[in-house]
Enzyme design. Sequence first.
Site, PDB file in Angstrom:
ATOM      1  N   GLU A   1       0.948  -1.451  -1.061  1.00 39.85           N
ATOM      2  CA  GLU A   1       1.647  -2.652  -0.612  1.00 39.85           C
ATOM      3  C   GLU A   1       3.135  -2.307  -0.586  1.00 39.85           C
ATOM      4  O   GLU A   1       3.693  -1.863  -1.593  1.00 39.85           O
ATOM      5  CB  GLU A   1       1.389  -3.797  -1.607  1.00 39.85           C
ATOM      6  CG  GLU A   1       1.953  -5.094  -1.131  1.00 39.85           C
ATOM      7  CD  GLU A   1       1.718  -6.245  -2.126  1.00 39.85           C
ATOM      8  OE1 GLU A   1       0.965  -6.059  -3.100  1.00 39.85           O
ATOM      9  OE2 GLU A   1       2.310  -7.314  -1.912  1.00 39.85           O
TER      10      GLU A   1
ATOM     11  N   ARG B   1      -7.115   3.418 -13.580  1.00 43.22           N
ATOM     12  CA  ARG B   1      -5.749   3.701 -13.162  1.00 43.22           C
ATOM     13  C   ARG B   1      -5.075   4.615 -14.176  1.00 43.22           C
ATOM     14  O   ARG B   1      -5.477   4.702 -15.326  1.00 43.22           O
ATOM     15  CB  ARG B   1      -4.956   2.407 -12.986  1.00 43.22           C
ATOM     16  CG  ARG B   1      -4.744   1.597 -14.247  1.00 43.22           C
ATOM     17  CD  ARG B   1      -3.718   0.464 -14.033  1.00 43.22           C
ATOM     18  NE  ARG B   1      -3.912  -0.257 -12.791  1.00 43.22           N
ATOM     19  CZ  ARG B   1      -2.939  -0.464 -11.894  1.00 43.22           C
ATOM     20  NH1 ARG B   1      -1.735   0.014 -12.094  1.00 43.22           N
ATOM     21  NH2 ARG B   1      -3.175  -1.144 -10.815  1.00 43.22           N
TER      22      ARG B   1
ATOM     23  N   LYS C   1       5.035  -1.749 -10.560  1.00 41.18           N
ATOM     24  CA  LYS C   1       6.203  -1.937  -9.708  1.00 41.18           C
ATOM     25  C   LYS C   1       7.034  -3.129 -10.168  1.00 41.18           C
ATOM     26  O   LYS C   1       8.256  -3.115 -10.089  1.00 41.18           O
ATOM     27  CB  LYS C   1       5.754  -2.162  -8.251  1.00 41.18           C
ATOM     28  CG  LYS C   1       5.401  -0.881  -7.534  1.00 41.18           C
ATOM     29  CD  LYS C   1       5.005  -1.148  -6.093  1.00 41.18           C
ATOM     30  CE  LYS C   1       3.546  -1.468  -5.975  1.00 41.18           C
ATOM     31  NZ  LYS C   1       3.065  -1.555  -4.597  1.00 41.18           N
TER      32      LYS C   1
HETATM   33  P1  ATP Z   1       1.396  -1.766  -9.465  1.00 50.16           P
HETATM   34  O1  ATP Z   1       0.416  -2.610 -10.197  1.00 50.16           O
HETATM   35  O2  ATP Z   1       1.884  -0.588 -10.237  1.00 50.16           O
HETATM   36  O3  ATP Z   1       2.506  -2.520  -8.882  1.00 50.16           O
HETATM   37  P2  ATP Z   1      -0.323  -1.811  -7.267  1.00 50.16           P
HETATM   38  O4  ATP Z   1      -1.717  -1.533  -7.574  1.00 50.16           O
HETATM   39  O5  ATP Z   1       0.082  -3.200  -7.031  1.00 50.16           O
HETATM   40  O6  ATP Z   1       0.593  -1.085  -8.318  1.00 50.16           O
HETATM   41  P3  ATP Z   1      -0.454  -0.908  -4.598  1.00 50.16           P
HETATM   42  O7  ATP Z   1       0.673  -0.615  -3.689  1.00 50.16           O
HETATM   43  O8  ATP Z   1      -1.268  -2.101  -4.338  1.00 50.16           O
HETATM   44  O9  ATP Z   1       0.171  -0.974  -6.044  1.00 50.16           O
HETATM   45  O10 ATP Z   1      -1.358   0.381  -4.783  1.00 50.16           O
HETATM   46  C1  ATP Z   1      -1.736   1.262  -3.767  1.00 50.16           C
HETATM   47  C2  ATP Z   1      -2.895   2.068  -4.243  1.00 50.16           C
HETATM   48  O11 ATP Z   1      -2.551   2.815  -5.393  1.00 50.16           O
HETATM   49  C3  ATP Z   1      -4.061   1.185  -4.625  1.00 50.16           C
HETATM   50  O12 ATP Z   1      -5.249   1.762  -4.132  1.00 50.16           O
HETATM   51  C4  ATP Z   1      -4.026   1.197  -6.125  1.00 50.16           C
HETATM   52  O13 ATP Z   1      -5.295   0.998  -6.664  1.00 50.16           O
HETATM   53  C5  ATP Z   1      -3.471   2.577  -6.432  1.00 50.16           C
HETATM   54  N1  ATP Z   1      -2.791   2.580  -7.712  1.00 50.16           N
HETATM   55  C6  ATP Z   1      -1.801   1.757  -8.118  1.00 50.16           C
HETATM   56  N2  ATP Z   1      -1.447   2.012  -9.385  1.00 50.16           N
HETATM   57  C7  ATP Z   1      -2.222   3.033  -9.803  1.00 50.16           C
HETATM   58  C8  ATP Z   1      -2.345   3.759 -11.033  1.00 50.16           C
HETATM   59  N3  ATP Z   1      -1.585   3.478 -12.091  1.00 50.16           N
HETATM   60  N4  ATP Z   1      -3.270   4.741 -11.103  1.00 50.16           N
HETATM   61  C9  ATP Z   1      -4.026   5.041 -10.046  1.00 50.16           C
HETATM   62  N5  ATP Z   1      -3.977   4.400  -8.871  1.00 50.16           N
HETATM   63  C10 ATP Z   1      -3.082   3.406  -8.737  1.00 50.16           C
HETATM   64 MG    MG Z   2      -1.178  -4.325  -5.589  1.00 53.49          MG
END
Ligand code: ATP
Ligand code: MG
Length: 558
Positions: free
Chosen positions: A36, A264, A274
């Site tokens: 995102e 994760r 983020k």
């Molecule tokens: P955050 O919670 O850190 O803001 P998010 O999951 O909202 O991260 P996205 O941009 O939605 O961030 O994530 C893009 C991809 O990266 C998704 O497939 C998500 O599952 C994966 N991802 C995000 N954080 C992690 C992590 N800590 N370990 C592994 N994969 C991750």
């Molecule tokens: Mg997300």
Amino acid sequence: MTEPADNRPSDFIRDIIVEDLKSGKHKSVRTRFPPEPNGYLHIGHAKSIALNFGIAKEFGGVCNIRMDDTNPAKEETEYVESIMSDVRWLIDGWADTHLGGAPLYTSDYFDKLYEYAVDLARRGKAYVDDLSPEQTDEFRRTAKESPFRNRSVEENLDLLGRMKAGEFPDGAKTLRAKIDMSAPNIWLRDPVLYRIKHAAHHHTGDKWCIYPMYDWAHTLSDYIEGITHSLCTLEFEVHRPLYAWILEALELPPPRPRQIEFARLNLTYTVMSKRKLIQLVNEKFVSGWDDPRMITIAGLRRRGITASALRSFAYNIGITKYPSLNEMETLEHAVREEFNRIAQRRLAVLRPIKVVLTNWPNDKVEELDAINNPEDASTGTRKIPFGRELFIDRDDFMENPPPKYFRLKPGGEVRLKYSYIIQCEEVMKDSSGNVTELRCKIDIDSKSGGATANRKVKGTIHWVSAAHAVDAEVRLYDRLFKVPEPDADGDFKSFINPDSLEVVNAKLEPSLKEARPNERYQFERLGYFVLDPDSTQDRQVWNRTITLRDTWAKAAKK
Ligand code: ATP
Ligand code: MG
């Protein structure tokens, strides 16, 4: 399809893929990385990138980047650009053939997603609801049906069209899936598929005033792109029945994608989300998203960590189904392991103190041979100048040392790396008692080849010639947080390490004038260093990527 690579790591996801190919469910593999664009990528995303692109590479498939840009309010073009630059950097030379150039955007599918919504309503499996967002949440929690749940198909189609046409204000109506309000899994209790939001979107402008919710957009984007294995983190496990329901309710022809969840990445001594990283930036705890203390990909990269070290870390931690916490040391180990092999050695002094060699002629300069990398003989040797005045590090001299101090002390001897043995004869001080200069005597015969060359002294220290040294700013980093789990309880910002950055004016050996920004250097005995983009023609700025040894482990033992 090409055969999977022999050196493929083994985990439950890759096992599923092998099975799906064997059974003929899928003829080839397609994955995606769906960020995102509401912030910079962090090391957790690196795990996901390594997994998705790694699988595509190993199975001769494709992985595409998809900007998951369904939320008009939060997303910005700056983030799209930073994401692309970080992903390209991370996979460059490793999996770039699978990148296929430009990113895809969920927002490019808005028309298609809307057609699917009309189709779902036509099948009697979706309805327009007038409940407020708060009421909707409340009704779902308490398993209560909305009074609008049984509208006719005609009425739903009419209202959906008018939602899209902009007839209703924000929050006045939603489109909801008609599934099962008493399902034990709350995600199946008629989830919202569309909401009204009169807001411009960074990619589609003013075209839309209704926006799809995550599950609808994500599932159908996967289907539209022909994704075979949709890999996401564990918190989406509860969404999986909805994912399957959407594909089934629309009776989409196979092959359909399958969602698989993995744990994760969580890492000690940092926060990861983020939402928290953005606070560090906005509240100026760091200089920006790419501050070298951040665990953003941009920060790690500026710090000097290589894409290959990051990938090797991401690969080595493995893929599991169970939440866990990885040690920061694992990342640091991957970096040290690689840099020990690739980094050229140089001499540099971080906190200089002058040494005058009383029995060395005033203007005599000797060129000494120094080994570039003992781990890689092909890198050869270089010349370093040696003269009457040198700098050594303040840490390598003590006036009243404890026993077993093998560096320089009054009357004591030490060997200068690649050079002679010196003995400290006199300590000069300023009026407030600070040591300003050391007067030393040199043992001329102690150089390699000399009469006393094999004479052993316990300590060897680094140095640079004062007349030839290059001045540089060096930024020394430490972990940004003092505790292993800063967001375990309380405000994570109260655990920030106040000593995470120290800036020193260092003296470098002259060959470093020619240093290149993409090279890694070991400053002997001090750590691994990289040029920072803040460097100018006139003044270099260096970042210490990492020390040679784990100083935290030592501190923890004490
Ligand atoms: P955050 O919670 O850190 O803001 P998010 O999951 O909202 O991260 P996205 O941009 O939605 O961030 O994530 C893009 C991809 O990266 C998704 O497939 C998500 O599952 C994966 N991802 C995000 N954080 C992690 C992590 N800590 N370990 C592994 N994969 C991750
Ligand atoms: Mg997300």
